[in-house]
Design a protein around this motif. Structure first.
Motif, PDB file in Angstrom:
ATOM      1  N   PRO A  60       0.740  -1.123   0.108  1.00 26.61           N
ATOM      2  CA  PRO A  60      -0.005   0.146  -0.090  1.00 26.61           C
ATOM      3  C   PRO A  60       0.963   1.356  -0.062  1.00 26.61           C
ATOM      4  CG  PRO A  60      -0.735  -1.652   1.526  1.00 26.61           C
ATOM      5  CD  PRO A  60       0.590  -1.991   1.122  1.00 26.61           C
ATOM      6  N   TRP A  61       2.284   1.214   0.510  1.00 23.73           N
ATOM      7  CA  TRP A  61       3.097   2.467   0.240  1.00 23.73           C
ATOM      8  C   TRP A  61       4.490   2.175  -0.052  1.00 23.73           C
ATOM      9  CZ3 TRP A  61       6.132   3.971   5.200  1.00 23.73           C
ATOM     10  CH2 TRP A  61       6.735   5.181   4.840  1.00 23.73           C
ATOM     11  N   SER A  62       4.885   2.635  -0.975  1.00 24.63           N
ATOM     12  CA  SER A  62       6.128   2.265  -1.422  1.00 24.63           C
ATOM     13  C   SER A  62       7.082   3.789  -1.489  1.00 24.63           C
ATOM     14  CB  SER A  62       6.237   1.709  -2.844  1.00 24.63           C
ATOM     15  OG  SER A  62       7.335   1.093  -3.271  1.00 24.63           O
ATOM     16  N   PRO A  63       7.834   3.930  -0.634  1.00 28.30           N
ATOM     17  CA  PRO A  63       8.654   5.291  -0.659  1.00 28.30           C
ATOM     18  C   PRO A  63       9.873   5.312  -1.551  1.00 28.30           C
ATOM     19  CG  PRO A  63       8.725   4.322   1.625  1.00 28.30           C
ATOM     20  CD  PRO A  63       7.994   3.404   0.804  1.00 28.30           C
ATOM     21  N   GLY A  64      10.276   4.120  -1.742  1.00 29.16           N
ATOM     22  CA  GLY A  64      11.527   3.809  -2.193  1.00 29.16           C
ATOM     23  C   GLY A  64      11.720   4.508  -3.490  1.00 29.16           C
ATOM     24  N   PRO A  65      10.791   4.412  -4.522  1.00 28.89           N
ATOM     25  CA  PRO A  65      10.824   5.138  -5.748  1.00 28.89           C
ATOM     26  C   PRO A  65      11.007   6.549  -5.369  1.00 28.89           C
ATOM     27  CG  PRO A  65       9.199   3.279  -5.752  1.00 28.89           C
ATOM     28  CD  PRO A  65       9.642   3.234  -4.391  1.00 28.89           C
ATOM     29  N   ALA A  66      10.286   7.190  -4.566  1.00 33.19           N
ATOM     30  CA  ALA A  66      10.310   8.596  -4.352  1.00 33.19           C
ATOM     31  C   ALA A  66      11.857   8.932  -4.128  1.00 33.19           C
ATOM     32  CB  ALA A  66       9.533   9.149  -3.146  1.00 33.19           C
ATOM     33  N   VAL A 219       1.945  17.653  16.400  1.00 26.36           N
ATOM     34  CA  VAL A 219       1.436  16.728  17.410  1.00 26.36           C
ATOM     35  C   VAL A 219      -0.070  16.574  17.253  1.00 26.36           C
ATOM     36  CG1 VAL A 219       0.912  16.784  19.921  1.00 26.36           C
ATOM     37  CG2 VAL A 219       3.117  17.514  19.108  1.00 26.36           C
ATOM     38  N   VAL A 220      -0.749  17.838  16.792  1.00 24.34           N
ATOM     39  CA  VAL A 220      -2.296  17.465  16.590  1.00 24.34           C
ATOM     40  C   VAL A 220      -2.358  16.551  15.503  1.00 24.34           C
ATOM     41  CG1 VAL A 220      -4.137  18.985  15.882  1.00 24.34           C
ATOM     42  CG2 VAL A 220      -2.678  19.927  17.453  1.00 24.34           C
ATOM     43  N   MET A 221      -1.615  16.530  14.395  1.00 24.67           N
ATOM     44  CA  MET A 221      -1.694  15.742  13.398  1.00 24.67           C
ATOM     45  C   MET A 221      -1.600  14.032  13.897  1.00 24.67           C
ATOM     46  SD  MET A 221      -2.275  14.706  10.435  1.00 24.67           S
ATOM     47  CE  MET A 221      -2.280  15.912   9.259  1.00 24.67           C
ATOM     48  N   LEU A 222      -0.659  13.836  14.681  1.00 28.13           N
ATOM     49  CA  LEU A 222      -0.404  12.445  15.091  1.00 28.13           C
ATOM     50  C   LEU A 222      -1.659  12.225  16.104  1.00 28.13           C
ATOM     51  CD1 LEU A 222       3.539  12.712  16.292  1.00 28.13           C
ATOM     52  CD2 LEU A 222       2.436  11.556  14.057  1.00 28.13           C
ATOM     53  N   GLY A 223      -2.148  13.205  16.756  1.00 28.47           N
ATOM     54  CA  GLY A 223      -3.252  12.658  17.667  1.00 28.47           C
ATOM     55  C   GLY A 223      -4.564  12.637  16.889  1.00 28.47           C
ATOM     56  N   ALA A 266       1.862  12.446   8.903  1.00 32.40           N
ATOM     57  CA  ALA A 266       0.365  11.690   8.778  1.00 32.40           C
ATOM     58  C   ALA A 266       0.834  10.342   8.209  1.00 32.40           C
ATOM     59  CB  ALA A 266      -0.280  12.485   7.953  1.00 32.40           C
ATOM     60  N   GLN A 267       1.571  10.329   7.272  1.00 29.61           N
ATOM     61  CA  GLN A 267       1.893   8.853   6.615  1.00 29.61           C
ATOM     62  C   GLN A 267       2.377   7.880   7.612  1.00 29.61           C
ATOM     63  OE1 GLN A 267       1.169   7.774   3.176  1.00 29.61           O
ATOM     64  NE2 GLN A 267       1.194   6.028   4.614  1.00 29.61           N
ATOM     65  N   LEU A 268       3.556   8.321   8.404  1.00 31.66           N
ATOM     66  CA  LEU A 268       4.103   7.351   9.427  1.00 31.66           C
ATOM     67  C   LEU A 268       3.053   6.936  10.400  1.00 31.66           C
ATOM     68  CD1 LEU A 268       7.478   9.396   9.880  1.00 31.66           C
ATOM     69  CD2 LEU A 268       7.060   7.331   8.912  1.00 31.66           C
TER      70      LEU A 268
END
Length: 546
Positions: A60-66, A219-223, A266-268
């Motif tokens: 679902p998530w492939s950051p290597g090409p980035a 922090v708000v995003m993680l929450g 957010a992605q993490l």
């Protein structure tokens, strides 16, 4: 606002913006760069190897090409062999592919070639730091990423089907999953990698990270991600829209850099929640699709904010240059008197020398010339200071003297145009102002008044300059004329930059005049009515009599 505040403060209240240049030539590729690409690609592939389809790198998530694309944008097509090695190592170390080694090499060649071609197109079209200066550039990059990853995904899955690794009936499902994973990885993480690899980009990110507010909306995003995905059934993502709030907040406050950092967080957080909750594969892809929309909204808002700030800075610079032009006109008037006096004293010296005079009379003429030269130098220094910092030089000026000096240059014009020019009494009131700057304001108002009267009827033409008390410690200077006054709608827009009723006007005179008035702790406004009326409010000097 204190009247000692400078015009520079009025023109320069803005967040600092980095100047962006055109895409540069490929940088020098060192062995450390190659090692960083290989190690980074393998680690990213390992971290994102979740919910893999048939043990393949369809996730679902492939950051290597980035990361690979960011290196291609930085160093060009020379990265292709290193990217090939990174893909082969990732396939060998991270997963045990159900393929032969020659097929692994074929797949790595296909992926490395596809990513390199896509990266080369990006390098030729965009700034290598991906610090977009216009929303159209961002939209073009998004379209290119979607189209490029689509082509690479279709070719990759087709090879797997042709070689028998995947059954033909799963082509569409495998293609959709691989495409979403690659597109999500590139769209979300590539801007961060590109900025980190560029000196300007790192400085831009550092300036955002130094603000406490950045850490707060992080922090708000993680929450919000934790609350949205950490509570309720693992198939329920209907409250994911809450995550848009910190993303938009980050974009509004931090621009593109703020949205890039928040998108990465957010992605993490999403991947962590997916791993901890054990979401089903279908739900993971649903969440990633929503994450793409979230990130694109954040990037677009961030670019719009950066673009607005840049245009605002350019507008303020234009106003500053226009104000300098207005100041130059005032200085020309101020310099005329000392230069004329110096010319007269010089002619007198010639006469005295021709008469054989070498005594006190000649020395007196020379002293007067020196005095006038000092006066001229002082005027030029004030212009230089204004160009550099916009500083004001305050001095005690009688209001009556200010009105008379402003109206005096228009006496000849009034006589030629049969306009009655009158100056009212101002008593002994004094103001503490920068004479040159306030004369700029009065000259602008008088020019507008004369132009309005000259465009009207030939009878009953007049312009009046006066002053009146406006409460304790304040005085209003008034310029009134017999020309047509502005309507209510026009009066509200008179002081907007570049708004002018004259075909040859820039529409900056009144905007500059208002800034000067505010820098002195005053106010400038126009009144709607049958004739033109403009008023300049200024604070009186302490102890002055109104």
């Amino acid at each position: 606002m204190a009247y000692r505040e400078t015009i520079a403060d009025n023109f320069n209240r803005r967040d600092a913006m980095e100047s962006l240049t055109a895409p540069l030539a490929p940088g020098r590729l060192r062995w450390t760069h190659g090692a960083l690409l290989v190690v980074g690609y393998v680690l990213l592939d390992w971290a994102s190897y979740i919910h893999a389809m048939h043990g393949l790198n369809i996730t679902p998530w492939s950051p290597g090409p980035a990361l690979g694309l960011a290196f291609v944008m930085r160093f060009g097509a020379r990265v292709a062999p290193i990217l090939f090695v990174a893909i082969v190592l990732a396939d060998s170390v991270v997963r045990d592919l159900p393929t032969t080694f020659p097929l692994t090499l074929l797949i790595a060649t296909l992926l490395a070639g596809g990513y390199t071609a896509l990266g080369e197109i990006m390098r030729r079209r965009f700034d290598r730091s991906l610090m977009f200066t216009h929303h159209r550039a961002l939209l073009a990059w998004i379209v290119l990423v979607i189209a490029g990853t689509l082509c690479v995904s279709a070719a990759f899955v087709s090879v797997l089907v042709v070689t028998g690794v995947l059954p033909g009936w799963q082509w569409l499902e495998a293609f959709a999953r691989y495409w979403i994973g690659d597109a999500v990885g590139v769209l979300i993480t590539m801007p961060l990698f590109a900025m980190l690899m560029d000196e300007r980009g790192r400085a831009f990110l550092a300036s955002v990270l130094h603000r406490w507010e950045t850490w707060l909306y992080g922090v708000v995003m993680l929450g919000t991600v934790g609350v949205t995905l950490g509570l309720g059934p693992d198939t329920d993502v209907r409250y994911f829209y809450i995550v848009f709030l910190p993303m938009v907040w980050a974009a509004l406050r931090g621009g593109l850099a703020g949205s890039v950092l928040t998108a990465t967080l957010a992605q993490l957080a999403i991947i962590a929640a997916v791993q901890l909750r054990g979401f089903t594969t279908v739900t993971v892809f649903d969440v990633q699709a929503l994450a793409v929309v979230l990130v694109l909204v954040g990037f677009l808002v961030g670019v719009f904010i950066d673009e607005q700030r840049r245009l605002g800075a350019e507008l303020r610079q234009s106003l500053r240059l226009a104000a300098a032009g207005e100041m130059a006109a005032a200085l020309a008037h101020e310099l005329n008197q000392p230069l004329t006096a110096m010319s007269a004293y010089g002619a007198a010296c010639e006469d005295l020398i021709s008469q054989g005079e070498q005594g006190e009379r000649l020395l007196d003429m020379v002293r007067r010339m020196v005095s006038e030269s000092h006066r001229t130098a002082d005027v030029v220094t004030r212009l230089r200071d204004f160009f550099r910092t916009g500083d004001t030089r305050l001095e005690r000026v009688p209001v009556a003297e200010l009105l008379n000096s402003a109206a005096e240059p228009f006496a000849a014009r009034a006589a030629r145009s049969a306009i009655e020019l009158s100056v009212g009494r101002a008593g002994e009131a004094c103001v503490l102002v920068d004479r040159l700057q306030i004369e700029v304001v009065m000259r602008n108002l008088l020019v507008n008044a004369f132009e309005a009267v000259e465009a009207g009827a030939d009878q009953g033409r007049w312009v009046r300059v006066g002053a009146e008390a406006a409460g304790p410690g304040r005085i209003v200077l008034t310029v009134e004329d017999s020309g047509p006054g502005p309507g209510a709608a026009d009066a509200a827009r008179l002081f907007e930059p570049f708004h002018s009723s004259k075909s040859s006007g820039l529409g900056l005179g009144l905007a500059i005049s208002r800034s000067i008035a505010e820098a002195h702790g005053g106010r400038l406004w126009g009144e709607a009515g049958g004739n033109g009326v403009f008023k300049l409010l200024l604070p009186l000097q302490e102890g002055s009599v109104s």
